[in-house]
Design an enzyme around this catalytic site. Structure first.
Site, mmCIF file in Angstrom:
data_model
loop_
_atom_site.group_PDB
_atom_site.id
_atom_site.type_symbol
_atom_site.label_atom_id
_atom_site.label_comp_id
_atom_site.label_asym_id
_atom_site.label_seq_id
_atom_site.Cartn_x
_atom_site.Cartn_y
_atom_site.Cartn_z
ATOM 1 N N GLU A 740 -23.583 7.003 -50.127
ATOM 2 C CA GLU A 740 -22.319 8.184 -50.153
ATOM 3 C C GLU A 740 -22.047 8.194 -52.031
ATOM 4 O O GLU A 740 -21.819 7.859 -52.499
ATOM 5 C CB GLU A 740 -21.126 8.175 -49.901
ATOM 6 C CG GLU A 740 -21.072 7.603 -48.192
ATOM 7 C CD GLU A 740 -22.161 8.731 -47.375
ATOM 8 O OE1 GLU A 740 -21.910 9.782 -47.829
ATOM 9 O OE2 GLU A 740 -22.897 8.588 -45.876
ATOM 10 N N CYS A 774 -13.796 12.446 -53.833
ATOM 11 C CA CYS A 774 -14.838 12.931 -53.969
ATOM 12 C C CYS A 774 -15.250 14.357 -53.779
ATOM 13 O O CYS A 774 -16.090 15.464 -53.355
ATOM 14 C CB CYS A 774 -16.378 11.675 -53.583
ATOM 15 S SG CYS A 774 -15.004 11.684 -51.786
#
Ligand code: NAD
Length: 980
Positions: A740, A774
């Site tokens: 990720e 993020c």
């Protein structure tokens, strides 16, 4: 003398009022007018009502007749809608509405708003006094996104008071309007919605918000004292209730306001805790020796309070049944009337039963008519006002002044109120309910508040409810304790339960004050790693073969331990990575959610899936662990992400080596200890902090590592993918890699967007946790005409953010994680400043110590500029202009990343377009781009933002499992189980 019967008298008075109103219709329901027709359609057809209200909401933002026409079409002529033919045909032909809609909507708004500016309102107010109607003026404007807007709001109130002062000097005394049972009362009456006075108002910053409100309200109160005006503080959402009351108490007890002005506050009867609040208000008023007013209302935010509470899994603060609110209203009005004049009562309701009850109760207590005041809303319930005035009561109209745009929220609320099934006005004037029904005695409700349906995995852990003072006190104490006792923890490498304190250690520092060492972490060397892998290889199968339920139970136990230690774990995050109170709390809650969710998921997958129904064969798809995995975690969600990755791999039947990020080892170690305590065998979990760039590759490349779960930057993620692809000698598994990675997330602001929401959403997404999520927004792409207004407000909103250490809940923006990061971000800002327009850069406002980076906004950015393409991971936002919505989505997609994205738009067509074309893993519509919840917003990116199935979603666990399909031929010598 016959005994006074309150109920009988209430009915008698109610009947009298109803009879006096016979034959009259309030103007909002008058079908000769457009509003009346609209109201009728809304009440007949809930689907029409929804579209109508949505249209009313977006209308002020529509700047051309084309925009009006296209929105009308999108709202009212979609396939499958069955609205009146006249409307649909008219809209399609572009004739029926588009010409007149503007005028009609203006007129509709005018019905509820006394004027666009004070001067217009003054004419109305003069007229009202001539009709023996008192007033209280409220200035529209519910959301200030910046301090300049808040200060402007304060100034507008001061100006309004000057105007009213000039006006009032010309009025002659009115016996009913200007006197109550204690003597003369102020002629000027002002109502204030406090949320507009402080843009950073927030439940988590309760104390300081109340202090700021006191500070902002004081000049208004002082001026009111001078001119002899009364001031009433309105109540809005429940989130602001305790702040508002706290500010009110500060004003009440302020020595400079001892001699006035007359002040008051609202109590909302739909709130379950309103009786306690009222007791406290009366107690405080008595203590301050001030006779204050209470405006008793039912409450105007029922829908949003209920929805919000359900979303947060908090107790619903409002009564569910209207009758319970009405019952409570009567109880509260009685308490006020019995306060022996300590507080005075203003009944703000159009419900004849509630009005009659207060009248009867006042009579029962021997109070004169002028001891109670009745308040009504401007533009509504004219028959009731007229009747009450004729009966000799003082009636005060809540008179709203302001422009259409901020006024729309108000207008929608009024429309909702009047068209709701629960509306008294509707029941009386539209449905024609019987007198008995209208005047029926309301009933209390003892049922507990409803709880939202719980999903099978148990549902999200409710976040700490900062609306109450207790959590503030508790968390402040926890932080202090942490500072005194828990700093400087020594964190070992742990292999198979063996704690190894090493000579090579690395400190984890408090980013707001790097002198403070939060923890000292030992660093694993290659021998430790090799040993941990070898040990895991030996033991993982036994763990994998335990029933899934055993493993799931351990996760649930860990969730419980984490929950018990919530405050300590959040405090640790405040110090170790500088998360704000709210963010730290949310991260711990998310970690708990991951444990519970993956426990459920493991059990769900355990029985396997039967494939095919054909007779004579039995096909079962089952899942089992992969082997040994490396968990490589980032620091930015220092507990949640490492917990999610570790728990998923373990519960799927694997052994793991946990490698925390260098800047957040203490948070990861806390998880590690909790998992061990909950029962994860020490043979299948090892704690191997190490320098990623040096020792990390060993973790990835070892032949006995079967999978790697990585969350972090794109560069490292890609490096890991490449290394893992190289097959080592003796390797028995193709390594699975779940990575990720980063994002360059965009929020698209359409030209019809609600800018209050868009500015707030962008600011929070861009600068919350200093932009180090993020999912953080780093590009705002603004369509067409919205650009100037949006950027002007965005800059002011950015200017208003408090920057400082995360130990104070006041600061939304703290320091970034470390010096390296700070230097990198500063460098990028410096460089971009050379060739871009700086909207704002808060360099001057940074604290002298600590790793702070300035919240910065660049304007008019070319989409291909470095600042619009590379992940910065700091509080830097690029604003880009687009001429159409489609172009904006094109720009949003034009980077290598595809993690999160958001759209603020009120065009159904554009929203559909975004669903189809906005290429991201997580798309948010009409909200910010951060804050995904486990089980609800399964999280993870596409393109270069990641390979893997979404964390917190139903596909995640399978990534750590090997699927196996077993087919058994069930036929034996011509018979099969199915045919027996
Ligand atoms: P990072 O890539 O610098 O580090 C992540 C982890 O990898 C750390 O534990 C680090 O020590 C380790 N590491 C570094 N080099 C390594 C190597 N060569 N081999 C093995 N391990 C190595 O990232 P970070 O600064 O910790 O986190 C920020 C980044 O993470 C941002 O890019 C952010 O977007 C991303 N992120 C993504 C998600 C998501 O779900 N997509 C979530 C959080 C953070």
């Amino acid at each position: 003398m016959a005994r006074f019967n309150l109920e009988e008298r209430t009915f008698e008075l109610g009947k009298d009022i109803l009879e006096r109103m016979e034959g009259e219709t309030p103007s909002i329901f008058d079908k000769q007018w457009w509003t009346g027709v609209m109201m009728e359609w809304c009440m007949k057809d809930p689907a029409f009502k929804l579209e109508m209200f949505r249209f009313v909401d977006v209308f002020p933002q529509l700047r051309s007749s084309d925009a009006i026409s296209s929105h009308l079409k999108e709202y009212f002529t979609r396939p499958g809608q069955s609205f009146p033919k006249t409307i649909q045909l008219g809209i399609k032909a572009g004739s029926f509405f588009s010409g007149t809609i503007e005028k009609n909507l203006q007129r509709m708004a005018r019905q509820f708003v006394a004027g666009e500016n004070p001067e217009e309102a003054f004419t109305v107010i003069n007229k009202m006094r001539n009709e023996s109607l008192a007033f209280t003026v409220d200035l529209l404007g519910e959301k200030s996104v910046s301090e300049s807007e808040a200060m402007d709001y304060q100034r507008r109130y001061l100006d309004l008071m000057e105007g009213l002062h000039g006006l009032a000097t010309k009025w002659t005394d009115h016996p009913t309007l200007d006197h109550d049972d204690h003597g003369p009362i102020p002629r000027i009456n002002i109502s204030i919605k406090v949320s507009s006075l402080y843009s950073q108002i927030s439940a988590v910053d309760l104390d300081n918000s109340a202090k700021m409100l006191h500070e902002r309200l004081k000049p208004i109160f002082l001026r009111a004292k001078d001119i002899g005006a009364a001031i009433m503080l309105d109540l809005e959402h429940y989130a602001l209730k305790n702040i508002t009351y706290e500010a009110f108490y500060r004003l009440l007890e302020d020595p400079d306001l001892k001699q006035g002005p007359e002040m008051g506050v609202v109590v909302q009867a739909y709130l379950r805790d309103s009786a306690q609040d009222l007791d406290e208000i009366i107690k405080r008023a008595k203590k301050a020796k001030k006779r204050i007013s209470i405006r008793l209302v039912k409450g105007a935010y029922w829908d949003s309070e209920t929805v919000h509470a359900h979303q947060q899994h908090w107790q619903v603060p409002v009564y569910q049944e209207k009758t319970a609110t009405d019952h409570n209203f009567e109880h509260l009005s009685t308490v006020i009337l019995k306060s022996k004049g300590a507080v005075k009562l203003a009944i703000a309701s159009h419900n004849v039963r509630s009005i009659a009850h207060a009248m009867a109760q006042a009579e029962a207590l021997g109070l004169p008519k002028n001891a109670v005041e009745f308040q009504t809303l401007f533009g509504m319930a004219e028959p009731i006002k007229k009747t009450l005035i004729k009966m000799g009561y003082r009636v005060r109209d809540y008179t709203t002044v302001g422009e259409m745009v901020p006024g729309m929220a108000y207008l929608v609320r009024r429309l909702l109120e009047n068209t709701s099934n629960e509306s008294f006005l509707r029941a009386k004037f539209v449905e024609g309910d019987s007198r008995e029904r209208l005047l029926a005695q309301p009933q209390p409700q003892n049922a507990p508040p409803p709880t939202p349906p719980t999903p099978p995995w148990g549902g999200n852990t409710p976040l700490t409810d900062w609306r109450f003072p207790e959590p503030h006190r508790d968390f402040s104490k926890t932080l202090l304790n942490f500072e005194k006792k828990a700093l400087g923890q020594k964190i070992p490498v742990v292999i198979a339960g063996d704690k190894r304190h090493k000579t090579t250690v690395e400190p984890s520092l408090y980013p707001a004050d790097p002198q403070v060492v939060v923890a000292e972490c030992a660093l694993a060397d290659s021998a430790d790693i090799a040993e941990a892998i070898a040990h895991s290889r030996k033991h993982w199968l036994r763990w994998s073969q335990r029933p899934a339920q055993d493993r799931a139970d351990i996760l649930r136990k860990a969730a419980k331990i984490m929950n018990d230690r919530r405050a300590d774990l959040a405090a640790l995050q405040v110090f170790e990575v500088a998360k704000s109170w709210e963010e730290a709390d949310a991260d711990v809650a998310e970690a708990i959610d991951f444990l519970n969710y993956y426990a459920y998921e493991a059990e769900r997958l355990a029985p396997g899936i039967r494939l095919g129904e054909e007779p004579g064969e039995h096909n079962l798809l089952t899942y089992q662990g992969l082997g040994v995995g490396a968990i490589i975690a980032p620091w930015n969600f220092p507990l949640a992400i490492v917990t999610g990755m570790t728990a998923a791999a373990l519960v799927a039947g694997n052994a793991v080596l946990v490698k925390p990020a260098r800047t957040s080892p203490a948070c990861a170690y806390a998880m590690f200890e909790i998992l061990l305590k909950a029962g994860i065998p020490k043979d299948v979990i090892h704690f191997v902090p190490c320098v990623g760039a040096q020792v990390g590759p060993l973790l990835v490349e070892d032949k006995d590592i079967d999978f790697i779960t990585f969350t972090g930057s794109m560069e490292v993620g890609i490096d890991i993918l490449q290394r893992a692809a190289v097959v080592q000698s003796g390797q028995r598994n193709v390594k699975r890699v779940v990575t990720e990675m980063g994002g360059k997330n965009a929020i698209v602001i359409d030209d019809d967007a609600d800018l209050d929401e868009a500015v707030t959403g962008v600011v929070k997404s861009a600068f919350g946790f200093q932009g180090q999520k993020c999912s953080a927004c780093s590009r705002a792409i603004v369509v067409g005409d919205a650009y100037d207004a949006f950027t002007a407000r965005l800059i002011e909103a950015t200017r208003s953010l408090h920057i400082g250490p995360p130990t104070s809940p006041r600061n939304l923006v703290g320091p970034v994680i470390d010096e390296k990061s700070q230097q990198r971000i500063m460098g990028i800002i410096e460089e971009a400043t050379q060739d871009l327009t700086v909207g704002i850069c808060r360099k001057e406002d940074l604290p002298a110590h600590g790793y702070y980076a300035p919240p910065t906004v660049f304007l008019d950015c070319p989409p291909q500029h470095r600042i619009c393409q590379e992940e910065i991971f700091g509080p830097v936002l690029a604003v880009i202009k687009a001429s159409t919505f489609e172009e904006a989505i094109g720009i949003a997609n034009d980077t290598a990343f595809g993690l999160t994205g958001a759209v603020f738009s009120r065009s159904p067509l554009h929203i559909d377009y975004a669903r189809m074309h906005f290429d991201v893993g997580n798309l948010y519509i009409n909200r910010g781009s951060t804050g995904a919840l486990v089980g609800r917003q399964a999280f993870g990116g596409s393109k270069m933002s990641g390979v893997g199935s979404k964390a917190g979603g139903p596909d995640y666990l399978r990534q750590f499992m090997a699927p196996k399909c077993t087919t058994e031929n069930t036929m034996r010598r011509g018979f099969s189980p199915e045919t027996l």
